[in-house]
Design a protein around this motif. Structure first.
Motif, PDB file in Angstrom:
ATOM      1  N   PRO A 162       0.893  -0.967  -0.109  1.00 36.31           N
ATOM      2  CA  PRO A 162       0.030  -0.071   0.003  1.00 36.31           C
ATOM      3  C   PRO A 162       0.846   1.215  -0.127  1.00 36.31           C
ATOM      4  N   TYR A 163       1.734   1.312  -0.954  1.00 38.71           N
ATOM      5  CA  TYR A 163       2.699   2.507  -1.278  1.00 38.71           C
ATOM      6  C   TYR A 163       2.552   3.129  -2.419  1.00 38.71           C
ATOM      7  N   PHE A 164       2.979   4.437  -2.623  1.00 35.32           N
ATOM      8  CA  PHE A 164       3.287   5.123  -4.024  1.00 35.32           C
ATOM      9  C   PHE A 164       4.802   5.080  -4.001  1.00 35.32           C
ATOM     10  N   ASN A 165       5.328   4.816  -5.064  1.00 37.64           N
ATOM     11  CA  ASN A 165       6.830   4.551  -5.286  1.00 37.64           C
ATOM     12  C   ASN A 165       7.077   5.649  -6.425  1.00 37.64           C
ATOM     13  N   LEU A 166       7.458   6.622  -6.272  1.00 36.39           N
ATOM     14  CA  LEU A 166       7.868   7.638  -7.260  1.00 36.39           C
ATOM     15  C   LEU A 166       9.397   7.864  -7.482  1.00 36.39           C
ATOM     16  N   SER A 167       9.660   8.044  -8.713  1.00 34.00           N
ATOM     17  CA  SER A 167      10.922   8.271  -9.220  1.00 34.00           C
ATOM     18  C   SER A 167      11.065   9.566  -9.961  1.00 34.00           C
ATOM     19  N   THR A 168      12.015  10.459  -9.441  1.00 38.39           N
ATOM     20  CA  THR A 168      11.979  11.711 -10.149  1.00 38.39           C
ATOM     21  C   THR A 168      13.747  12.164 -10.302  1.00 38.39           C
ATOM     22  N   PRO A 169      13.780  12.809 -11.563  1.00 38.56           N
ATOM     23  CA  PRO A 169      15.253  13.204 -11.860  1.00 38.56           C
ATOM     24  C   PRO A 169      15.797  14.338 -10.897  1.00 38.56           C
ATOM     25  N   GLU A 170      17.005  14.311 -10.421  1.00 35.46           N
ATOM     26  CA  GLU A 170      17.666  15.532  -9.957  1.00 35.46           C
ATOM     27  C   GLU A 170      18.769  15.612 -10.524  1.00 35.46           C
ATOM     28  N   PRO A 171      19.329  17.198 -10.620  1.00 35.54           N
ATOM     29  CA  PRO A 171      20.675  17.393 -11.292  1.00 35.54           C
ATOM     30  C   PRO A 171      21.715  16.743 -10.560  1.00 35.54           C
ATOM     31  N   THR A 172      22.939  16.437 -11.309  1.00 32.23           N
ATOM     32  CA  THR A 172      24.011  16.025 -10.803  1.00 32.23           C
ATOM     33  C   THR A 172      24.812  16.882  -9.805  1.00 32.23           C
ATOM     34  N   GLY A 173      25.034  18.110 -10.257  1.00 32.76           N
ATOM     35  CA  GLY A 173      25.704  19.003  -9.432  1.00 32.76           C
ATOM     36  C   GLY A 173      26.448  19.879 -10.428  1.00 32.76           C
ATOM     37  N   VAL A 174      28.132  19.815 -10.061  1.00 33.29           N
ATOM     38  CA  VAL A 174      28.698  20.667 -10.830  1.00 33.29           C
ATOM     39  C   VAL A 174      29.510  19.851 -11.995  1.00 33.29           C
ATOM     40  N   VAL A 175      29.302  19.962 -13.369  1.00 38.98           N
ATOM     41  CA  VAL A 175      29.865  19.210 -14.329  1.00 38.98           C
ATOM     42  C   VAL A 175      31.049  20.132 -15.086  1.00 38.98           C
ATOM     43  N   ALA A 176      32.146  19.489 -15.417  1.00 37.07           N
ATOM     44  CA  ALA A 176      33.245  19.949 -15.916  1.00 37.07           C
ATOM     45  C   ALA A 176      32.901  19.435 -17.392  1.00 37.07           C
ATOM     46  N   VAL A 177      32.975  20.308 -18.196  1.00 38.02           N
ATOM     47  CA  VAL A 177      32.756  20.130 -19.761  1.00 38.02           C
ATOM     48  C   VAL A 177      34.134  20.335 -20.459  1.00 38.02           C
ATOM     49  N   LEU A 178      34.717  19.437 -21.375  1.00 36.54           N
ATOM     50  CA  LEU A 178      35.722  19.659 -22.401  1.00 36.54           C
ATOM     51  C   LEU A 178      34.987  19.693 -23.677  1.00 36.54           C
ATOM     52  N   ALA A 179      34.759  21.157 -24.182  1.00 34.97           N
ATOM     53  CA  ALA A 179      34.204  21.334 -25.432  1.00 34.97           C
ATOM     54  C   ALA A 179      34.762  20.658 -26.609  1.00 34.97           C
ATOM     55  N   PRO A 180      33.974  20.425 -27.559  1.00 38.65           N
ATOM     56  CA  PRO A 180      34.634  19.879 -28.864  1.00 38.65           C
ATOM     57  C   PRO A 180      35.772  20.766 -29.391  1.00 38.65           C
ATOM     58  N   GLN A 181      36.678  20.204 -29.877  1.00 40.43           N
ATOM     59  CA  GLN A 181      37.845  20.635 -30.468  1.00 40.43           C
ATOM     60  C   GLN A 181      37.573  21.515 -31.829  1.00 40.43           C
ATOM     61  N   ASP A 182      36.749  20.727 -32.246  1.00 35.44           N
ATOM     62  CA  ASP A 182      36.539  20.837 -34.059  1.00 35.44           C
ATOM     63  C   ASP A 182      35.223  21.752 -34.323  1.00 35.44           C
ATOM     64  N   SER A 183      34.309  22.165 -33.351  1.00 43.39           N
ATOM     65  CA  SER A 183      33.187  22.656 -33.701  1.00 43.39           C
ATOM     66  C   SER A 183      32.888  23.902 -32.688  1.00 43.39           C
ATOM     67  N   SER A 184      33.379  25.066 -32.835  1.00 46.48           N
ATOM     68  CA  SER A 184      33.694  26.065 -31.878  1.00 46.48           C
ATOM     69  C   SER A 184      32.454  26.704 -31.217  1.00 46.48           C
ATOM     70  N   LEU A 185      31.236  26.655 -32.082  1.00 44.13           N
ATOM     71  CA  LEU A 185      29.770  26.973 -31.123  1.00 44.13           C
ATOM     72  C   LEU A 185      28.775  25.918 -31.382  1.00 44.13           C
ATOM     73  N   LEU A 186      28.645  25.531 -32.478  1.00 47.64           N
ATOM     74  CA  LEU A 186      27.399  24.264 -32.441  1.00 47.64           C
ATOM     75  C   LEU A 186      27.846  23.367 -31.608  1.00 47.64           C
ATOM     76  N   GLY A 187      29.105  22.712 -31.514  1.00 48.23           N
ATOM     77  CA  GLY A 187      29.560  21.663 -30.678  1.00 48.23           C
ATOM     78  C   GLY A 187      29.440  22.145 -29.104  1.00 48.23           C
ATOM     79  N   LEU A 188      29.908  23.305 -28.909  1.00 48.15           N
ATOM     80  CA  LEU A 188      29.848  24.048 -27.631  1.00 48.15           C
ATOM     81  C   LEU A 188      28.455  24.048 -26.909  1.00 48.15           C
ATOM     82  N   VAL A 189      27.507  24.573 -27.890  1.00 48.12           N
ATOM     83  CA  VAL A 189      26.055  24.474 -27.302  1.00 48.12           C
ATOM     84  C   VAL A 189      25.597  23.200 -27.227  1.00 48.12           C
ATOM     85  N   SER A 190      26.078  22.166 -27.883  1.00 46.80           N
ATOM     86  CA  SER A 190      25.437  20.799 -27.850  1.00 46.80           C
ATOM     87  C   SER A 190      25.925  20.039 -26.494  1.00 46.80           C
TER      88      SER A 190
END
Length: 289
Positions: free
Chosen positions: A141-169
């Protein structure tokens, strides 16, 4: 004054950390050249390990407010970024053309695709929870609910070959889902990324949500991979050998790691980058209480 006698006003590029535009802590710069002819374009700040640590501090400070904002509000903020990027289209067309050796028409198509992709991720902010969350069937007799939560601080190494579109992606899905980012721009073509920091600063993105560093990828990625207050690592812009070293460093505090892989930035990105930076929280609640 005649046009011939007028002196050119060269742009000074700076880092974007904590909503401000500091020079590199070390005062270092490095030359950025045209990808076609090798002619000088600008001096970009060469960020140091201290700059990387400062960026992590700013990202952590901003995480509480950004992750606590409603998904609808994050979507509004991301859409505002797209508006501002569209308003500076001609500048980015020029910078992308010089950075990637593209014709003006191809650079224009890349900038338009970057704007469209930012809008696309803005639309996902209040929808991704329905895709990855939900009610789970349980025997009791329970509700069991799963919800997503953000990970935290993410370090991102942007693509070397796509200076804007890759960065945005690689950047948009990180902040769309409520995490904050420290981005290491393309080493050889950092200027569109540094200009994008100006777009973020004149949008509604709170300071520290996105921090953009330029310089030597390996030098900046190493302290980020081992930093105890970084929760995840996107290795898109790393070489195979560097990625292996960084992944070993990231294991010290069990960071989430997205390994580098061949990417076609012109295709439908899907939701894999959105779900990569989400944790699932499951809650039990008695029925009828």
């Amino acid at each position: 004054m005649s046009e011939q006698s007028r002196l050119s006003v060269f742009k000074t590029y700076k880092l974007y950390v904590g909503g401000k535009f500091p020079r590199s802590e070390s005062g270092r710069v490095y030359e950025v050249t045209d990808s076609k002819g090798g002619s000088w374009l600008a001096n970009a700040p060469q960020a140091s390990r201290k700059d990387a640590r400062d960026a992590v501090v700013a990202a952590r400070k901003a995480f509480g407010g950004w992750s606590g904002a409603t998904a609808y509000n994050r979507g509004q903020v991301l859409y505002r970024v797209a508006e501002m990027l569209e308003g500076r289209r001609e500048q980015f067309v020029r910078e992308v053309a010089e950075a990637e050796g593209l014709s003006k028409s191809k650079a224009g198509a890349a900038v338009d695709a970057a704007v469209d992709r930012w809008v696309w991720y803005a639309g996902w902010t209040d929808k991704i929870a329905q895709v990855v969350g939900g009610a789970n069937p349980v025997a009791g007799p329970y509700f069991n609910l799963s919800t997503p939560e953000p990970t935290g601080v993410v370090a991102v190494l942007a693509p070397q070959d796509s200076s804007l579109l890759g960065l945005v992606s690689v950047l948009a899905p990180v902040i769309a889902t409520g995490s904050t980012a420290v981005v290491v721009a393309s080493e050889a073509a950092p200027l569109p990324a540094l200009s994008f920091g100006e777009v973020l600063a004149t949008s509604d993105v709170p300071g520290g949500v996105v921090n953009i560093l330029s310089g030597r990828t390996a030098e900046l990625a190493t302290p980020l991979a081992s930093h105890q207050d970084v929760n995840a690592l996107d290795l898109t812009g790393a070489s195979v050998d560097l990625a292996r070293t960084l992944e070993e460093a990231a294991a010290d505090n069990l960071k989430r790691v997205r390994r580098p892989a061949p990417e076609d930035w012109s295709t439908d990105p899907g939701t894999s980058r959105l779900t990569a930076w989400l944790e699932t929280k499951t809650v039990w609640h008695p029925i009828g209480v």
